[in-house]
Design a protein around this motif. Structure first.
Motif, short mmCIF file in Angstrom:
data_model
loop_
_atom_site.label_atom_id
_atom_site.label_comp_id
_atom_site.label_asym_id
_atom_site.label_seq_id
_atom_site.Cartn_x
_atom_site.Cartn_y
_atom_site.Cartn_z
N ALA A 41 0.83 -1.20 0.00
CA ALA A 41 0.00 0.00 0.00
C ALA A 41 0.86 1.25 0.00
CB ALA A 41 -0.93 0.00 1.21
N GLU A 42 2.05 1.15 0.58
CA GLU A 42 2.95 2.30 0.61
C GLU A 42 3.72 2.45 -0.68
OE1 GLU A 42 3.83 2.24 5.42
OE2 GLU A 42 5.37 1.64 4.01
N ALA A 102 -3.07 16.12 -4.37
CA ALA A 102 -2.58 14.84 -4.86
C ALA A 102 -3.65 13.79 -4.65
CB ALA A 102 -1.30 14.43 -4.14
N VAL A 106 0.46 7.57 -7.75
CA VAL A 106 -0.03 8.85 -7.25
C VAL A 106 0.28 9.96 -8.25
CG1 VAL A 106 0.22 10.54 -5.39
CG2 VAL A 106 0.29 8.10 -4.87
N VAL A 143 0.23 14.31 -8.77
CA VAL A 143 0.06 15.64 -8.20
C VAL A 143 -0.82 16.44 -9.15
CG1 VAL A 143 1.28 17.81 -7.73
CG2 VAL A 143 2.25 15.63 -6.98
N ALA A 151 3.69 11.66 -9.58
CA ALA A 151 4.41 12.05 -8.36
C ALA A 151 5.67 11.23 -8.13
CB ALA A 151 3.48 11.91 -7.15
N TYR A 202 8.37 13.32 -10.50
CA TYR A 202 8.59 14.76 -10.45
C TYR A 202 8.15 15.36 -9.12
CZ TYR A 202 9.30 14.37 -15.45
OH TYR A 202 9.78 14.01 -16.68
N ARG A 203 8.81 16.46 -8.79
CA ARG A 203 8.36 17.31 -7.70
C ARG A 203 8.16 18.71 -8.26
NH1 ARG A 203 12.49 15.19 -3.40
NH2 ARG A 203 13.83 16.61 -4.52
N GLY A 220 5.88 17.32 -3.34
CA GLY A 220 5.74 16.01 -3.93
C GLY A 220 4.57 15.29 -3.29
N ALA A 221 4.34 14.05 -3.68
CA ALA A 221 3.26 13.27 -3.09
C ALA A 221 3.62 11.80 -3.16
CB ALA A 221 1.94 13.53 -3.81
N ARG A 222 3.11 11.05 -2.22
CA ARG A 222 3.36 9.62 -2.20
C ARG A 222 2.34 8.97 -1.28
NH1 ARG A 222 5.30 9.22 2.78
NH2 ARG A 222 6.70 10.83 3.62
N PRO A 223 2.23 7.64 -1.33
CA PRO A 223 1.39 6.98 -0.33
C PRO A 223 1.98 7.23 1.05
CG PRO A 223 1.98 5.47 -2.11
CD PRO A 223 2.81 6.71 -2.29
N GLY A 224 1.14 7.50 2.02
CA GLY A 224 1.62 7.77 3.36
C GLY A 224 2.20 6.53 4.01
N LEU A 225 3.19 6.74 4.87
CA LEU A 225 3.71 5.63 5.66
C LEU A 225 2.71 5.31 6.77
CD1 LEU A 225 7.41 6.80 6.04
CD2 LEU A 225 6.39 5.36 4.28
N GLY A 238 -2.20 3.38 2.56
CA GLY A 238 -2.56 3.56 1.18
C GLY A 238 -3.03 4.97 0.87
N VAL A 274 -2.96 8.93 0.36
CA VAL A 274 -1.94 9.76 -0.25
C VAL A 274 -1.62 10.95 0.66
CG1 VAL A 274 -1.38 11.19 -2.23
CG2 VAL A 274 -2.69 9.07 -2.53
N VAL A 275 -0.36 11.26 0.77
CA VAL A 275 0.06 12.47 1.48
C VAL A 275 0.85 13.37 0.55
CG1 VAL A 275 0.10 11.40 3.78
CG2 VAL A 275 2.17 11.42 2.36
N VAL A 276 0.71 14.67 0.79
CA VAL A 276 1.54 15.65 0.12
C VAL A 276 2.73 15.93 1.02
CG1 VAL A 276 1.65 18.07 -0.59
CG2 VAL A 276 -0.35 16.69 -1.16
#
Lengths: 250, 250
Positions: A57-58, A196, A214, A216, A238, A241-242, B195-200, B212, B214-216
DNA sequence: TCGAATTTGTGCGTATGTATC
DNA sequence: GGATACATACGCACAAATTCG
């Protein structure tokens, strides 16, 4: 059993995550299988499975049925500069920004008139159903799609002028500020709202991603004397790129 | 057993999802309990559980232990303003930004000295292992956690000064620019890389999310005369907030 | 080419802890 | 306190995909 603080599956996931980020489990290597995790950590099948699911999931790993669970590659995201502000040249912290800030690559676009949706109307401060020029862009950098963009301009502003179609005429592709200046509309402000979300299937198709990746999303609006003259949704993958903003203080 | 096309838990999740989005299960109502799902759909406990987890991972529902699983409200993401620039007051397009830009709510923090990691050292233009003051923040707005932040300041800058600890002394909680000014360090620039990614898992635990989500992530660095004096990672749940930049053109 | 072993993905039944009502 | 419901955990089974001898 629950003896300590956090659930067992989070403890196992945390340990594996540490090994991934510190490099002792580099990209493309296989995680210990569910059975091995069960042995090594002294946990049940369920816990081992749940721990893998957390890492999946991460986005750190991906499971391949019948084969194993593999550490994903994580490219160093490149910067996309979004600010008009430029530091004095030679200032050391901004070398890279200067280096990759202006390489814009190639793009394609097509335009069509449309009626403003409720959301677009709100952003442009017009009425839903008012005519707008809608233009879709695909930006590429070294052959790789890096950005999708959909822009809307009120025809009340650009209609019956030489810049009604963003990509036609002598000012084609020159940017909103320049085109508007040509019809005596002085753009003086821009807002960008960055959010995002998981990418939509079509977006990821165009961007070359896989489901679950993900993106942005930037909602950008240009203003002239407090009045919106263009708004756009910019979609960026995402993982590659940032978005860099460089702001003066005060 | 699997007789048809997709896994049972996805079929159940899909049916419940439909009821949520079409409004027959409006926000704040309770989903059928695991036991009820088991009966109604003729599936096992595991399948019912897995189906709920899917909906939780999508952010559509939230489980409250001992009580039930409830349909979430889907809030319009609120804005977090990130720009020092302020438009002339009264300019209509920016009403909301002014309204919610400065409501900062409450926060907690704790600081500890540490050695700069390779990544932090690069951002602060110091050597890995150099001493830094590391401060972790949790920001809350109306009781709800809205933002996590971890900041690093080189002790070469703030060491043996009254502002070494960001949250102590008369300038505690005053912000980087003010604190640095107190020791004659004039902050004149800031970069923010979004940036953005799935959160830990831990981040989402603190933010009230689910694996799962998403966090910025904003990597912010303050500069004084071209030299980095503070850098921070800001983590924001993407389903509830957007980051707003307001820039002058030219 | 075949088959056995491995691994993931899905699914089942059960038990226990703990929060809420 | 008791009933309900979610969260975690254990152990097992099987199908499908992959790997490898």
């Amino acid at each position: 059993m629950t003896f300590g603080e956090q659930p067992a599956y989070l403890r196992v996931a945390g340990d594996l995550r540490k090994k991934i980020v510190d490099g002792s489990l580099p990209p493309h290597t296989r995680l210990p299988s569910q059975a091995r995790i069960r042995e090594e950590y002294g946990v049940s099948d369920t816990v081992a499975l749940e721990a893998r699911k957390v890492l999946m999931a991460e986005g750190l790993v991906e499971g391949r049925s019948g084969s194993g669970t593999y550490v994903r590659e994580r490219p160093v995201p490149r910067r996309i500069a979004r600010s008009g502000f430029r530091p004095p040249s030679g200032a050391t912290p901004f070398r890279q920004e200067q280096a990759d800030g202006e390489a814009r690559g190639t793009w394609e676009s097509n335009s069509a008139q449309a009626e403003a949706s409720v959301a677009v109307a709100e952003r442009l401060d017009i009425r839903p159903g008012d005519r707008v020029m809608c233009t879709r862009y695909v930006f590429r950098d070294a052959g790789e799609t890096m950005m999708l963009s959909t822009s809307w301009e009120p025809l009340a502003v650009t209609g019956r002028t030489p810049v009604m179609l963003p990509e036609e005429g002598p000012l084609g592709g020159m940017g909103v500020v320049e085109r508007m200046a040509a019809i005596d509309v002085v753009v003086d402000n821009v807002t960008e709202e960055v959010g995002a979300r998981p990418g939509l299937a079509e977006e990821l198709l165009a961007l070359g991603g896989v489901p679950g990746h993900v993106v942005v999303v930037i909602q950008r609006t240009y203003y002239a004397s407090g009045r919106p003259v263009e708004t756009a949704d910019v979609v960026i993958p995402a993982d590659r790129y940032r978005v860099a903003y460089h702001l003066p203080v005060k």
